[in-house]
Design a protein around this motif. Sequence first.
Motif, mmCIF file in Angstrom:
data_model
loop_
_atom_site.group_PDB
_atom_site.id
_atom_site.type_symbol
_atom_site.label_atom_id
_atom_site.label_comp_id
_atom_site.label_asym_id
_atom_site.label_seq_id
_atom_site.Cartn_x
_atom_site.Cartn_y
_atom_site.Cartn_z
ATOM 1 N N LEU A 188 0.830 -1.204 0.000
ATOM 2 C CA LEU A 188 0.000 0.000 0.000
ATOM 3 C C LEU A 188 0.863 1.251 0.000
ATOM 4 N N ASP A 189 1.973 1.217 0.784
ATOM 5 C CA ASP A 189 2.899 2.359 0.810
ATOM 6 C C ASP A 189 3.473 2.638 -0.569
ATOM 7 N N HIS A 209 1.855 16.302 1.110
ATOM 8 C CA HIS A 209 1.045 15.155 1.534
ATOM 9 C C HIS A 209 1.093 14.049 0.491
ATOM 10 N N TYR A 210 0.889 12.830 0.966
ATOM 11 C CA TYR A 210 0.669 11.682 0.089
ATOM 12 C C TYR A 210 -0.824 11.586 -0.229
ATOM 13 N N PRO A 211 -1.198 10.906 -1.313
ATOM 14 C CA PRO A 211 -2.630 10.736 -1.612
ATOM 15 C C PRO A 211 -3.421 10.099 -0.467
ATOM 16 N N LEU A 212 -2.852 9.106 0.194
ATOM 17 C CA LEU A 212 -3.562 8.448 1.289
ATOM 18 C C LEU A 212 -3.821 9.396 2.466
ATOM 19 N N ASP A 213 -2.944 10.371 2.652
ATOM 20 C CA ASP A 213 -3.144 11.377 3.710
ATOM 21 C C ASP A 213 -4.417 12.174 3.458
ATOM 22 N N VAL A 214 -4.592 12.608 2.207
ATOM 23 C CA VAL A 214 -5.752 13.452 1.907
ATOM 24 C C VAL A 214 -7.031 12.621 1.791
ATOM 25 N N ASN A 235 3.702 5.887 -5.398
ATOM 26 C CA ASN A 235 3.593 6.005 -6.854
ATOM 27 C C ASN A 235 2.556 7.058 -7.244
ATOM 28 N N GLY A 236 1.433 7.072 -6.514
ATOM 29 C CA GLY A 236 0.402 8.080 -6.760
ATOM 30 C C GLY A 236 0.916 9.474 -6.449
ATOM 31 N N PHE A 237 1.653 9.579 -5.351
ATOM 32 C CA PHE A 237 2.248 10.871 -4.986
ATOM 33 C C PHE A 237 3.191 11.366 -6.074
#
Length: 196
Positions: free
Chosen positions: A2-3, A144-149, A8-10
Amino acid sequence: MLDQIDYNGFELINNLSQTISFLNPFMKFLAGSAEYLFYAAVIIYWFTRTDKNRRMIFIALLSAAIGLGISVLLGDFFYRDRPFVAHNVFQLIPHAINASFPSDHATASFAIAMSIWLYRRKEGWAWLALATAISFSRVWVGVHYPLDVISGMVNGVLCALLINYIFSKWLPAKKLFELIFKIYDKIEQSIWKKKS
């Protein structure tokens, strides 16, 4: 796993700051200053002095406060470094080196936007779009990372739904709601009488 997907999204979003850099000033505005539009909305809706708007703003502020409290706890228990601490990133705005997860900006903006949507659907969509843009921009500028938002969004939306449900369906909370507004109205009326 997941990380890695999150990183990768970030990287994909943050790299846009180099490939379509003409959007950077707009993204910097969204990431750093667009939250003030929510503050302005709170003030404007509140001082229109309609019962519906005041109930909406009460729910919005309480939801945001609870959401931010939850965000602090999550940040303490699941501490995660900011992207610019852990990686080489394109960082467009300065930021303190503190917990990245979850995003406070996403939490607060979605709590307020969702509260507005619950009371004023047409305007609510615009506020939800702004909350989404703010959240996206926080990844774009490298803080931020995508998962953060995404987690901030879920936190804010759930808080707004839960607080609205409690104060609209649970009788003791409804009575407390009415009492708070009666007291506030009396105070406000006495202030206006003194001024006039």
